[in-house]
Design an enzyme around this catalytic site. Structure first.
Site, mmCIF file in Angstrom:
data_model
loop_
_atom_site.group_PDB
_atom_site.id
_atom_site.type_symbol
_atom_site.label_atom_id
_atom_site.label_comp_id
_atom_site.label_asym_id
_atom_site.label_seq_id
_atom_site.Cartn_x
_atom_site.Cartn_y
_atom_site.Cartn_z
ATOM 1 N N SER A 245 59.423 100.691 -10.201
ATOM 2 C CA SER A 245 59.347 101.830 -9.290
ATOM 3 C C SER A 245 58.908 103.083 -10.021
ATOM 4 C CB SER A 245 60.719 102.070 -8.666
ATOM 5 O OG SER A 245 61.639 102.368 -9.682
ATOM 6 N N TYR A 279 62.585 108.235 -2.557
ATOM 7 C CA TYR A 279 63.772 108.426 -3.390
ATOM 8 C C TYR A 279 63.505 109.134 -4.723
ATOM 9 C CZ TYR A 279 63.449 104.757 -6.965
ATOM 10 O OH TYR A 279 63.113 104.018 -8.049
ATOM 11 N N LYS A 280 62.229 109.419 -5.014
ATOM 12 C CA LYS A 280 61.962 110.183 -6.242
ATOM 13 C C LYS A 280 61.197 111.455 -5.898
ATOM 14 C CE LYS A 280 62.166 106.883 -9.960
ATOM 15 N NZ LYS A 280 61.427 105.974 -10.807
ATOM 16 N N TYR A 311 65.674 95.273 -1.812
ATOM 17 C CA TYR A 311 64.922 94.061 -2.152
ATOM 18 C C TYR A 311 64.952 93.037 -1.018
ATOM 19 C CZ TYR A 311 64.841 95.175 -7.219
ATOM 20 O OH TYR A 311 64.633 95.733 -8.448
ATOM 21 N N HIS A 325 66.235 92.933 -13.819
ATOM 22 C CA HIS A 325 66.302 94.410 -13.743
ATOM 23 C C HIS A 325 67.026 94.913 -14.981
ATOM 24 C CE1 HIS A 325 66.966 98.494 -12.415
ATOM 25 N NE2 HIS A 325 66.185 98.270 -11.377
ATOM 26 N N GLY A 360 63.759 104.767 -24.852
ATOM 27 C CA GLY A 360 63.442 105.359 -26.149
ATOM 28 C C GLY A 360 63.124 106.840 -26.024
ATOM 29 N N ASP A 440 69.910 139.919 8.062
ATOM 30 C CA ASP A 440 68.644 139.186 8.130
ATOM 31 C C ASP A 440 67.655 139.944 9.019
ATOM 32 O OD1 ASP A 440 66.727 137.200 8.126
ATOM 33 O OD2 ASP A 440 67.798 135.894 9.533
HETATM 34 C C1 SPV Z 1 66.421 131.218 8.598
HETATM 35 O O1 SPV Z 1 66.976 130.271 8.072
HETATM 36 O O2 SPV Z 1 66.425 132.340 8.114
HETATM 37 C C2 SPV Z 1 65.688 131.028 9.841
HETATM 38 C C3 SPV Z 1 66.080 129.934 10.734
HETATM 39 O O3 SPV Z 1 64.820 131.791 10.137
HETATM 40 S S1 SPV Z 1 67.187 130.575 11.832
HETATM 41 O O4 SPV Z 1 68.244 131.212 11.099
HETATM 42 O O5 SPV Z 1 67.658 129.482 12.647
HETATM 43 O O6 SPV Z 1 66.472 131.547 12.649
HETATM 44 MG MG MG Z 2 64.723 133.469 8.926
#
Ligand code: SPV
Ligand code: MG
Length: 667
Positions: A245, A279-280, A311, A325, A360, A440
């Protein structure tokens, strides 16, 4: 490396088969002798300097050896073969034993894998079988702290079966030989050489090489011979499966391929790009290139694609006799996959063989190279588009500083035969502001947001999607697009609002203004023109549902924004019921089957990712969960300390000092 094979014994328990010759010349099921089988394997693994001790059948043995022109033989005749044990034969060979030595009894039957394991051990070592505890025949080894502390024939509690197949490093051979000489020179030539070995095992680091389910046995009598023949007959048709993998091929893979090929006909399953991305990270070396390299490695009979980490599909279809493995998966995130493999093999008697995984120094260097590769801005920026090509739906988690970035980067869980992780990070305006104690409302300016981004970029490699709020005034937005591209951010999502932006989850509780759709489309299109690279994505976020402007408005805007060049559409809702989100996805997909769709299921959080995927969403963002988890945890600790006037009560809720000081490694 030289091999010493002890063949001075007479083999009296083999009846007619050893009437006129030594045990090593007894024929096996395929008409080759034990000696010929040993020599062919040694020759295959590059051991060409061979010391053979002989006795009564010196001539017969030399004759067989004369057929091996590429091997160099030294014959040591033990004239006292009748009255001495092999300790004396080793003693007589001592002048030739001036190198690392592979020591084998002449009546030992083994498969190639045994020799490979012995040769690849850095320390001196001996073949053991920990499945067989205290067998009544054979030598037994006491293993203590991963080292062999005694080898002898007496039965002892807890000992495991051991076979006379040793690899001794030159110095260790010297130490053993000194003791053997002491024994023989004082007239003790009938002891087992192992008795002399036990006297010096304190100063030899003798490792047990565990060979469960592998053919490695001494032939003492006819019963052993028929058992060995039965096992040897099954070897040629044995189907072996090995899955690779990794993103880069290094010497550890060559080793494990060599081990696997020594066990039978080898099919290598190469993990599909999608499985690796799951997964990586997105694969640096794509599947077809890897296939070209791997199918040209000696010992690989064929290659197939393994489409999942589990698997199950491969084992059910291929029914390999053996899956190989590296033993590193016994612990850690792959261990549930290992258990599943064992259960699948158990159903039909297949075996799992786990040679030691060699990690290594080069491996570390390569891992770091991969990290470097992934974090180069060009590569990192492009990685989101690549992931979206590989995966129908990607999972994104918020990060608001270096530490949360590391959590998003490293957290993995094994579940239902797959390993889950986050594919990318969301740098939320809400969380970035909250972490700084600010509202915000686009108050945290771009300079400060770039500080957060850089902090995260520095310690992680996954793609970053930036919550760009409204994008700000057009002139600033165009500038910021370039800055973000340069730093390696993959995408910015801007929302179609104007004026004082408030968080969408307030909905219509606070005054919020949506931008004119044409105006916003123009902003998108100007951003796309300003961007310098082809990989950076500008995703348009539609606030119509948040602001209760209706589905038709949302769809009308989506069309306009895509036409203006948006690389994706984010549709937001604050309802608990996902109906409007589902309707939008369905109707949008009716118009456009390609443009990536982003959802943020903060309020409709009972819907699982698979459902979004089935319905046609491509990016699911967990927008604020790490900061929401941290706040109550921190607040309750602060309250408890205030209440109790000490921190004892919060010990359970905190990382230990040791854990916190080692959480972030130095390098
Ligand atoms: C944020 O994560 O700041 C977003 C998404 O803008 S939300 O808060 O849902 O508006
Ligand atoms: Mg936002």
């Amino acid at each position: 490396m030289k091999a010493l094979i002890l063949n001075s014994g007479k083999g009296t328990r083999m009846g007619n088969l050893t009437k006129d010759g030594p045990k090593c010349l007894v024929k096996l099921y395929d008409n080759t002798t034990i000696l010929e089988r040993q020599l062919s394997i040694l020759e295959k693994y590059g051991i060409s300097d061979i010391i053979l001790t002989t006795g009564q059948y010196d001539k017969e043995i030399r004759e067989v050896c004369s057929n091996y022109s590429s091997l160099k033989f030294t014959f040591v005749f033990n004239e006292l073969y009748d009255t001495t044990n092999y300790i004396y034969s080793i003693y007589k060979s001592k002048d030739c034993l001036d190198d690392d030595i592979l020591l084998l009894h002449g009546d030992l039957i083994f498969e190639e894998y045994v020799i490979l394991r012995l040769l690849n051990s850095e320390n001196s070592c001996v073949a053991v079988n920990s499945h067989q505890t205290n067998p009544n025949k054979d030598f037994k080894a006491d293993v203590c702290d991963g080292r062999v502390s005694k080898i002898s024939v007496e039965p002892r509690y807890g000992s495991v079966s051991s076979q006379p197949a040793y690899k001794l490093n030159k110095t260790d051979m010297g130490t053993w030989l000194d003791k053997i000489s002491e024994y023989c020179e004082s007239g003790n030539t009938s002891s087992y050489a192992e008795e002399a070995l036990n006297d010096v095992l304190d100063s030899i680091e003798m490792m047990p090489i565990n060979l469960e389910n592998i053919v490695c046995m001494e032939i003492d009598n006819l019963e052993d011979l028929s058992m060995a023949n039965g096992m040897l007959m099954k070897l040629p048709g044995r189907k072996v499966y090995l899955s690779i993998s990794s993103d880069v091929i290094h010497d550890g893979h060559i080793n494990i391929i060599q081990y696997a090929a020594s066990l039978g006909e080898l099919t290598v399953g190469i993990m599909s790009d999608e499985a690796i991305a799951t997964y990586k990270h997105y694969p640096i070396l794509p599947f077809e290139k890897k296939r070209k390299i791997i199918s040209n490695i000696k010992g690989v009979s064929r290659t197939i694609m393994q489409e999942k980490l589990s698997y199950e599909e491969v084992i059910t279809k291929l029914k390999p006799d053996i899956v190989v493995h590296g033993d590193e998966w016994r612990h850690g995130v792959l261990s549930p996959i290992r258990i599943e493999v064992i259960e699948l093999l158990d159903k039909y008697g297949g075996l799992l063989i786990e040679p030691p995984y060699t990690k290594g120094q080069e491996h570390g260097i390569l891992e770091n190279k991969i990290k470097e590769e992934l974090s180069i801005p060009e590569n990192r920026r492009a990685s989101l588009k690549k992931l979206l090509k590989l995966k129908k739906c990607i999972r994104v988690m918020e990060a608001h500083n270096g530490l949360t970035g590391l959590i998003v980067e490293k957290t993995k869980v094994a579940h239902n035969g797959e390993i889950r992780q986050f594919d990318a990070m969301w740098i939320s305006s809400l969380c970035d502001s909250t972490a700084k104690g600010k509202p915000d409302i686009e108050l945290v300016d771009m300079t400060s947001r770039m500080d957060t981004i850089n902090e995260i970029l520095e310690v992680t490699t996954k793609p970053i999607i930036l919550d760009g709020d409204t994008g700000g005034i057009l002139e600033h937005f165009l500038f910021n697009v370039k800055t973000l591209e340069r730093s390696g951010v993959s995408a910015i999502i801007i929302e179609d609002k104007i004026g004082l932006k408030k968080n969408s989850l307030f909905g219509t509780e606070v005054p919020q203004m949506q931008d004119d759709p044409d105006n916003f489309a123009m902003k998108i299109s100007a951003g796309k023109k300003a961007q310098l690279s082809k990989d950076f994505m500008i995703i348009a976020r539609i606030e119509s549902l948040i602001l209760e402007k209706g589905m038709d408005d949302a769809l009308m805007r989506a069309k306009k924004y895509v036409t203006a060049g948006a690389d994706g559409i984010m549709i937001h809702s604050k309802k608990k019921d996902p109906a409007e989100i589902f309707e939008f996805i369905e109707r949008f997909r009716g118009l456009d089957s390609i443009t990536p769709l982003v959802v943020v299921p903060t309020s409709y959080n009972h819907v699982k990712e698979d459902e979004f995927k089935e319905r046609g969403a491509n990016i699911v963002i967990y927008a604020n969960h790490l900061i929401r988890a941290a706040f109550p945890a921190m607040q309750s600790v602060a309250e408890s300390i205030l209440k109790n006037q000490r921190s004892l009560e919060v010990d359970e809720d905190c990382l230990s000092i040791k854990e916190i000081i080692t959480l972030i490694p130095d390098e």
